[in-house]
Motif scaffolding. Structure first.
Motif, PDB file in Angstrom:
ATOM      1  N   ASP A 158       0.819  -1.209   0.000  1.00  0.00           N
ATOM      2  CA  ASP A 158       0.000   0.000   0.000  1.00  0.00           C
ATOM      3  C   ASP A 158       0.855   1.262   0.000  1.00  0.00           C
ATOM      4  OD1 ASP A 158      -1.495   2.260   0.782  1.00  0.00           O
ATOM      5  OD2 ASP A 158      -3.076   1.029   1.622  1.00  0.00           O
ATOM      6  N   PRO A 159       1.773   1.383   0.978  1.00  0.00           N
ATOM      7  CA  PRO A 159       2.596   2.590   0.944  1.00  0.00           C
ATOM      8  C   PRO A 159       3.466   2.701  -0.311  1.00  0.00           C
ATOM      9  CG  PRO A 159       3.051   1.270   2.934  1.00  0.00           C
ATOM     10  CD  PRO A 159       2.020   0.546   2.158  1.00  0.00           C
ATOM     11  N   GLN A 169       3.890   8.208   0.717  1.00  0.00           N
ATOM     12  CA  GLN A 169       3.487   6.856   1.113  1.00  0.00           C
ATOM     13  C   GLN A 169       2.073   6.817   1.676  1.00  0.00           C
ATOM     14  OE1 GLN A 169       6.174   4.289   3.247  1.00  0.00           O
ATOM     15  NE2 GLN A 169       7.909   5.632   2.866  1.00  0.00           N
ATOM     16  N   PHE A 170       1.545   7.978   2.025  1.00  0.00           N
ATOM     17  CA  PHE A 170       0.236   7.995   2.651  1.00  0.00           C
ATOM     18  C   PHE A 170      -0.771   8.684   1.733  1.00  0.00           C
ATOM     19  CE2 PHE A 170       3.338   7.484   5.988  1.00  0.00           C
ATOM     20  CZ  PHE A 170       2.842   6.343   6.592  1.00  0.00           C
ATOM     21  N   PRO A 171      -2.016   8.276   1.822  1.00  0.00           N
ATOM     22  CA  PRO A 171      -3.027   8.792   0.901  1.00  0.00           C
ATOM     23  C   PRO A 171      -3.233  10.290   1.047  1.00  0.00           C
ATOM     24  CG  PRO A 171      -3.915   6.951   2.194  1.00  0.00           C
ATOM     25  CD  PRO A 171      -2.572   7.286   2.758  1.00  0.00           C
ATOM     26  N   GLY A 172      -3.799  10.887   0.029  1.00  0.00           N
ATOM     27  CA  GLY A 172      -4.163  12.298   0.113  1.00  0.00           C
ATOM     28  C   GLY A 172      -3.563  13.146  -0.997  1.00  0.00           C
ATOM     29  N   TYR A 208      -6.110   0.775  -5.563  1.00  0.00           N
ATOM     30  CA  TYR A 208      -6.811   1.805  -4.802  1.00  0.00           C
ATOM     31  C   TYR A 208      -7.217   2.888  -5.775  1.00  0.00           C
ATOM     32  CZ  TYR A 208      -3.429  -0.582  -1.906  1.00  0.00           C
ATOM     33  OH  TYR A 208      -2.661  -1.546  -1.339  1.00  0.00           O
ATOM     34  N   ARG A 210      -7.357   5.741  -5.263  1.00  0.00           N
ATOM     35  CA  ARG A 210      -6.485   6.904  -5.088  1.00  0.00           C
ATOM     36  C   ARG A 210      -5.262   6.856  -6.001  1.00  0.00           C
ATOM     37  NH1 ARG A 210      -3.397   3.919  -0.807  1.00  0.00           N
ATOM     38  NH2 ARG A 210      -5.218   3.431   0.439  1.00  0.00           N
TER      39      ARG A 210
END
Lengths: 482, 1067
Positions: A158-159, A169-172, A208, A210
């Motif tokens: 994921d990251p 590494q983090f969503p947004g 994802y 995202r």
């Protein structure tokens, strides 16, 4: 004496220029001169198109063949005879040096090295190493630019996927394709600038939304997924019973109503809406037209392999990618899941290679024969590499490989990168980079550069900060460029 | 840098004698009387000068910084000063900005950061006025400004209008006329409730000519539950609420009770300070009730990961960061995030400030890596009052039995005979399982070989454990991680079932962060680690855990001291089935040892389940390895094991002593008595009935839902500054504290979340009230007074109306933080009630409508657009609260992205009324949110969001035209209009028009609809099959009394209306 800082200064100014064309916050500019403050751009695209370019681009579009789950570089491209020699022996601590492992193998008490069971040979004039798993790719190595020294900071899917797709590494954050669309706009009024194709019914590590999301950029920059089957874009098809004629005459009336409304209110937003309805209607024709590959000649299907006749396969998506590229879609991203070989690698990686090898190679050849390869950048690769030691028990015919962020291989082709070229190298254990490491942010900076964008200058202000794809890092890897 | 000063010396002198360039002189005439540092000067400096002369040390040129007063005004090596207050002619800054010399000019021409003439004039005038620096505007506590007077000919309903109209006039603008009744009513309904008015409500409003008509409507709306839902919708973005975990597997979580708490809080018009305090620290309020604890789920709404292999601490700290960032953004409009890795580049927030602030949120017992689906602790159980009553009764029964047991024990102790006699000890009596570990035999099983231990089919190994000389005869040696033993079919272990284990071990391993599991069946993350295990921790201390779910529902005791290494040691435990830590004892070499209670809260069963599906099955016990995986610690035992005994009863200390080969006579009398008690028939009867009651309690508790909440740990966790934000690079330890620059943290406040909440609502707090009124202003007017609602800091926008912002902030604060009173002020203003129509000239003067000389127009949010369609058709179901629902969405969107979550594998649409609920109840799966909502800019709730984009794309048109949700709404609207009292087309069309857009149509518009109807009717008459196909869209039944063809044609008309500007645009 100010030369060192020209870029930095420039980027601020440049941002203001861009905002005054209609994106995002126009805060300072509009405060300083409210009377000349810009309108919320209804004419965004026209203004943006090309004005975002900071260099002459060598690539006009990208086809990114994302191999989700992280293919084993050791079994595909990064030939390591030493591992074969030391097969079964413990990974020396002098090599590992306390390196962080994932929670999946950190609990192991033994780390036996695994030589690839697949035979490698040198191919083409460039003499690039390719394993027997990729016979078709082997034939086009002289078109390819291998980076053997990719590395990332993330050690889990994921990251790592989020990192390579969005720079964090983090969503947004916005995805790479969204950044490109934001920076360059579209070359085809009837199609989205950023199209996503996912291999159907292929399970593995999750995808994802995202990864093709717009993050904090306006949602018009999110990737639009094209699907195999009846409804290639969500909500594209008219409802049952509504023919194209029904729809056309209905939209004509809707337009009349909107014009009455515009006559009364005079809000230019209404005109912008009318234009979007018209584009929606055009998409109802243009998208199915692209998705319908029936007219492709037989030799094309042969080239891409028999899967290419089956909608939703990786091969069919590669063919679609070429069609989208031909029609000026800026960023075409394929996702193919299933490369996460923690166990049962010898068998499973073969399936993966069979599904992807021929079509990836065909795409390159096809683009080339159409003269499109020159200005189309094709990228093949995953989110990180895999370990040189076995995850789980190493038996005579089976093993697995865990995640390995230190080094992995990725290739590019066309669009201004060197042909028949290999950049960077790993050590004899395939554990660390021996020379010319390419960090994810360097990779992203290079891609933007090829598109003519200075990665430090493509920014968007959010939460009090000017964000960019490469965060505050990234160096263009000049050695890769023609 | 020397070179720079040298230049300065050369060029400054001539500049002193140069008069100002003409265009600057001209600009001078048009400047405000008072130049404000914050509003006039800093924006220029920050944008054009800070890049080289700002806080960034690395980029700084000429050793000059202009962001700090003392540096800007200090005497430099060259003998000059950049700024000499009151003396622009002696200030190098002034000289350089007007210079035409390319070498000397500032900003350097090649930077293309040129200053405009009026900007140069502004800087010079500011210097001449004394060059006063100020703190950033938003860090200065607001002071109530004087309400400006405005000419009488303009209507001011409340002071909001005075501020706005005064500024409009300044800008050469004038207010627009009052909006007509229909548009105004629809506007205020949608703004305050998110739902359109009914036709009868519109008619009543048109008819009501009384002066208080509008105010009456506003009062009624503010009290409605729809208003609470509307405000909740907005707050859900801020609170990053979702129904899934967001990262990796993105599995299911159950958090909607928090959402319902928010609805109730808004409905009861809870004051904003209470609203925030309960969400931040409800659990810490004295005598906190259940609702106040539910409120704290606010800070458990962040994404969480269940990806195998992640480092737990890395992600746990990520959640702490999320809370830190969200708290700063949501309540203060402050972007602290930038200071996570380094000192903030623009705001006076240091990295130390960041970690001090994060310390408020670093004190939860929580996991970084959870399981794919489900909630994880800390949690609050949400038993119904009925269930709670039942449980209370049963708990009383348990106490009763406990009392009887105690009494019986006391009786027994009195019986002299018992004291003298020591019944024979037979450690093999009532033994559930015994493994001498003497023999290993290999058998072939379906192509693979398996080891059978001691000839016992229940005990197998797939590895290669070696027979070695043991404590008694042979023992098994484990030197490989695949050598573990499996013990199958030994019966299901559970909370109320007693269990005792005795075993000889000989181990050598002792590694940082690694455990050695001796025996157990506790599972991995996707079962919540359910089961039990007995293991040596990294310090070789014995641990026993009975686990329902980590980290919050388990019983965990550990021995105080380490067991000796490299020698045979007999270890064991007894557990009495009471569900309490006090019911377990540990033994080393036969003697009971001191234990510590690590955690003692187990209230659900611990029967093992399969990952994902969570169906119960009897997982074999494992010896010498855990079932954990993915966490970096597989609990591999290395060493020798001998003589394993398992009892499904509480063994007595005497037996444990005997097992270890010690002399039982050496035991204290009390321990001997225990042996007697345990065998006493009446005690056994009592214990059996206790077990029965406990088992019932557990089975009731099992079905009680839970919600993730905040809960402080008893022992506070230390917080460190993390180098570059890296979880494994702690620097200095810090204490919970807020940034002094914002407002010093009063020493009398506790250093916890409750203290933090109190600090936020300190009357002097410069940010809280401003950030809040700005957010609600944005909700009502479409853009904040500070446009960057999420950033009131240095890099944020400046307020368009600073005095108005402060007036509202103080009004809000002094009015008891009353959100609805605030909203009433906003919508009652004449400004709000203006028409949205404007002349092209006015539009040209203020295209973004910053000065609100007309009502603001923008696309409604995703939820309101859909709710309006459902409302127009009459489909909308007005049920409030409850679990999230799943309206139609295209097939396959979830499964194509991932198959890790068992619960959220496939999207299965709801049926019946749940298809037609308000959109705030739509299920949000973060990695695959509802596509129609995403297309209309609904965020996927990964992060705290204060402002949504409002884009305009062709995909939006496709949704409104083709999404079954909208097609069905059009179809049902078509049915509705045909049942309208009037049968002529025009009346029906006008009715439909009003239902969809809230206003009367014009003749011209009806004419267009008529043409539409005729064309479509003709088409469907030729293709009746097409008509019935269209009418089959959606679950709502087709009225069979209606003509299929006409209804289809009406559906196309209704479709147009749902795509009409006024159906989705605020007018």
């Amino acid at each position: 004496m100010f030369c060192d800082d020209t870029n930095r200064v420039y980027s601020r100014r440049d941002f203001l220029t861009r905002t005054s064309l209609g994106i995002g916050a126009v805060t300072l500019a509009s405060f300083l001169n409210p009377l000349t403050a810009s309108s919320q751009g209804t004419n965004l695209k026209a203004n943006l198109d090309r004005s975002g370019l900071h260099f002459a681009p060598s690539a006009k579009r990208i086809i990114y063949l994302f191999q989700s789950g992280a293919p084993s570089q050791i079994d595909l491209f990064d030939h390591k005879p030493l591992l074969q020699k030391m097969h079964g022996q413990e990974l020396p601590e002098s090599v590992r040096q306390g390196q962080r492992l994932t929670g999946m193998t950190a609990g192991q008490t033994s780390f036996p090295l695994v030589g690839s069971p697949f035979s490698f040979a040198k191919h083409g004039q460039s003499g690039a190493w390719v394993s027997e798993l990729m016979p078709h790719t082997a034939k086009i190595v002289d078109e390819l630019c291998f980076i053997k020294s990719m590395y990332t900071e993330a050690i889990n899917h994921d990251p790592a996927v989020t990192f390579i797709q969005s720079g964090s590494q983090f969503p947004g954050r916005p995805s790479m394709g969204a950044w490109v669309g934001y920076g360059l706009g579209t070359d085809n009024e009837n199609l989205p600038a950023f199209v996503v194709l996912v291999t159907k019914d292929k399970f593995g590590q999750p995808l994802y939304a995202r990864s093709w999301g717009n993050g904090f950029l306006p949602s018009e920059h999110q990737g639009v997924q094209f699907r195999a089957g009846k409804n290639p874009v969500l909500y594209l098809d008219n409802p049952p019973g509504v023919s194209a004629d029904n729809r056309e005459s209905q939209l004509a009336k809707l337009r009349s109503l909107q014009e009455i409304q515009f006559g009364e209110l005079g809000d230019p937003e209404i005109q912008a809406r009318i234009a979007q309805y018209e584009m929606a209607f055009r998409m109802q024709t243009s998208v199915p037209e692209i998705m319908n590959t029936a007219n492709e000649p037989a030799y094309i299907y042969e080239m891409y392999g028999k899967d290419s006749r089956k909608p939703g396969t990786y091969a069919a998506n590669c063919l679609l990618a070429r069609r989208l590229a031909e029609r000026g879609v800026k960023f075409i991203q394929l996702y193919h899941q299933g490369w996460d070989q923690h166990g049962n690698l010898p068998e499973d990686i073969r399936t993966q290679a069979d599904e992807t090898d021929q079509a990836s190679a065909a795409l390159i050849i096809d683009l080339k024969q159409r003269g499109l390869l020159e200005d189309t950048l094709v990228i093949w690769g995953g989110e990180f590499g895999r370990t040189n030691y076995s995850q789980g028990r190493l038996t005579s015919d089976n093993f697995g490989r865990d995640h390995h962020p230190n080094c992995y291989t990725l290739w590019m082709a066309g669009g201004g990168v060197k042909k028949g070229f290999t950049f960077g190298a790993t050590d004899d254990f395939g554990y660390r980079i021996a020379s010319d490491g390419v960090h994810i942010h360097d990779f992203q900076a290079t891609i933007l550069h090829l598109l003519g964008i200075d990665h430090e200058r493509l920014t968007y202000k959010h939460q009090g900060r000017r964000f960019r794809l490469t965060d505050v890092h990234g160096e263009v890897v000049k050695s890769l460029l023609v | 840098m020397r070179f720079f000063d040298f230049l300065l010396l050369i060029f400054l002198l001539p500049a002193c004698h140069t008069s100002l360039p003409e265009e600057v002189e001209l600009a001078m005439a048009n400047l405000p009387d008072e130049i404000s540092y914050n509003f006039h000067i800093k924006p220029i400096l920050s944008d054009r000068c800070y890049a080289c002369h700002g806080p960034d040390e690395e980029a700084r040129k000429g050793d000059l910084r202009l962001d700090l007063e003392e540096y800007a005004k200090k005497l430099r090596d060259s003998g000059n000063k950049a700024i000499v207050p009151h003396r622009s002619a002696r200030s190098a800054l002034a000289a350089r900005i007007v210079s035409t010399d390319k070498e000397y000019q500032m900003p350097p021409p090649e930077s293309k950061l040129n200053l405009l003439p009026h900007e140069k004039a502004m800087l010079i005038k500011w210097i001449d006025q004394g060059a006063k620096y100020e703190k950033h505007w938003s860090f200065i506590s607001p002071k109530k400004p004087v309400v400006p007077a405005i000419p009488e000919k303009y209507t001011a309903i409340n002071p909001v209008d005075n501020f706005l109209i005064a500024e409009m006039l300044n800008q050469g603008l004038t207010p627009s006329a009052q909006e007509g009744a229909e548009r105004l009513l629809r506007r205020v309904y949608l703004d305050l409730t998110g739902l359109p008015p009914s036709i009868s409500e519109v008619d009543a409003f048109i008819a009501d000519q009384s002066p208080g008509a509008f105010e009456n409507v506003v009062d009624r709306l503010l009290q409605s539950v729809s208003c609470a839902e509307r405000l909740t919708m907005e707050w859900m973005d801020v609170a990053r609420y979702a129904d899934s975990h967001g990262l990796h597997a993105d599995g299911w979580r159950n958090m909607w009770p928090w959402r319902d708490w928010v609805i109730e809080a808004f409905h009861s018009n809870m004051s904003y300070n209470q609203f925030v305090t309960e969400q931040l620290a409800g659990d810490l309020l004295p005598g906190a009730d259940r609702d106040q604890i539910i409120a704290t789920a606010f800070h458990r709404n962040h994404p969480m990961t269940a990806e195998g292999g992640v480092i737990d601490e890395e992600f746990r700290l990520e959640y702490v960061s999320d809370r830190t960032n969200t708290t700063a953004t949501a309540f203060m409009g402050l972007t602290m995030e930038c200071a996570k890795c380094h000192d903030h580049k623009f705001d006076p927030i240091s990295q130390k400030n960041y970690y001090e602030f994060s310390a408020f949120f670093n004190n939860q017992r929580e996991l970084g890596m959870t399981g794919d689906d489900g909630n994880f602790g800390p949690m609050l159980t949400l038993a119904s009052s009925e269930t709670e009553e039942k449980l209370t009764v049963m708990e009383k029964e348990i106490k009763d039995v406990d009392r009887q047991i105690r009494e019986r024990k006391a009786e027994l102790q009195k019986v002299e005979a018992y004291l003298q006699s020591l019944p024979p000890i037979d450690i093999d009596k009532n033994l559930a399982f015994y493994l001498p570990l003497e023999k290993v035999r290999t058998r072939q099983l379906e192509g693979s070989s398996q080891k059978v231990i001691d000839g016992n089919q229940k005990c197998t190994s797939n590895g290669d454990p070696k027979l070695v000389p043991g404590k008694v005869g042979q023992a098994l040696e484990f030197d490989h991680e695949y050598d573990e033993l499996y013990l199958a079919d030994l019966g299901v272990m559970d909370v109320e079932k007693p269990l005792s284990i005795g075993i000889w071990i000989h181990t050598r391993k002792k590694m940082e962060g690694k455990t050695q599991v001796l025996i157990g069946n506790a599972g991995e993350k996707n079962t919540g680690w359910r089961g039990w295990d007995f293991y040596l921790d990294q310090d070789n201390r014995l641990n026993l855990r009975l686990i329902r779910s980590l980290p919050h529902n388990l019983l965990h005791v550990r021995a105080q001291d380490s067991v000796p290494l490299q020698q045979w040691v007999h270890v064991g435990f007894t557990y009495d089935g009471t569900g309490r830590a006090s019911g377990s004892k540990m033994f080393v070499d036969g003697w009971q040892v001191q234990t510590m209670v690590e955690y003692d809260r187990l209230d659900k069963n611990i029967r093992t389940v399969r990952p994902g599906a969570h169906e119960e099955f009897e997982r074999p016990l494992r010896v010498a390895k855990s079932y954990r995986a993915f966490t970096g610690d597989n609990g591999v035992f290395e060493g020798k094991i001998d003589e394993l005994r398992i009892y499904h009863r509480e063994a007595s200390p005497l037996e444990m002593t005997a097992m270890a080969g010690q002399d039982p006579k050496a035991l204290a009398a009390a321990d001997r008595w225990t042996h007697i008690f345990l065998q006493d028939p009446s005690i056994r009867v009592l214990q059996r009935s206790r077990r029965q009651i406990l088992s019932e309690i557990i089975s009731i508790s099992d079905s009680v839902p839970e919600i993730m909440v905040m809960e402080e740990m008893m022992q506070p966790r230390a917080t460190f500054i993390l180098d570059r934000g890296q979880y494994d690079a702690p620097l200095e330890e810090v204490q919970a504290k807020t940034p002094d620059e914002v407002l010093p943290y009063p020493s009398h406040l506790p250093s916890n979340r409750l203290g933090l909440a109190t600090w936020l609502f300190d009357p002097q707090h410069p940010l809280t009230s401003r950030a809040t009124v700005n957010r609600y202003w944005q909700m009502i007017f479409g853009r904040g007074i500070v446009k960057s609602a999420n950033d009131l800091g240095n890099q944020g926008a400046l307020p368009s109306h600073p005095d108005l912002l402060d007036w509202l902030a103080i009004e809000f604060r002094d009015n008891g933080w009353d959100v609805k009173a605030l909203l009433k002020i906003l919508v009652m203003s004449a400004t709000y009630q203006q028409s949205s129509y404007t002349t092209p000239e006015q539009r040209g003067l203020d295209p973004e409508n910053i000065y609100l000389s007309r009502s603001s127009s923008y696309r409604w949010p995703a939820e309101i657009i859909r709710d309006n369609a459902l409302s127009a058709s009459g489909l909308l179901v007005r049920k409030v609260g409850g679990p999230s629902v799943k309206p139609y969405q295209p097939d396959g969107l979830w499964i194509e992205k991932g198959s890790f979550s068992h619960v959220l594998l496939r999207y299965e649409p709801s049926s019946g009324e749940d298809l037609y609920r308000r959109s705030l109840y739509t299920f949000i799966k973060r990695t695959s949110p509802h596509p129609a909502m995403t297309v209309f800019d609904a965020p996927n709730r990964d992060v705290c969001t204060l402002t949504r984009e409002t884009t305009n794309t062709p995909l939006q048109a496709l949704v409104l035209l083709n999404d079954p949700q909208f097609v069905e709404a059009a179809r049902v609207l078509a049915q509705r209009v045909q049942k309208h009292a009037h049968s002529d087309f025009d009346a029906r069309a006008a009715y439909a028009f009003r239902l969809a857009t809230g206003r009367h149509s014009t003749v011209e518009e009806i004419q267009v609809l008529k043409e539409t109807f005729d064309e479509q009717l003709q088409s469907f008459q030729q293709n009746r099959k097409a008509a019935s196909n269209l009418l089959a869209v959606g679950e709502h039944a087709m009225d069979s009394n209606l003509s299929v063809v006409e209804t289809a044609a009406w559906t196309m008309v209704a479709g147009i209306l749902l795509n009409h500007d006024e159906a989705y645009m605020k007018r």
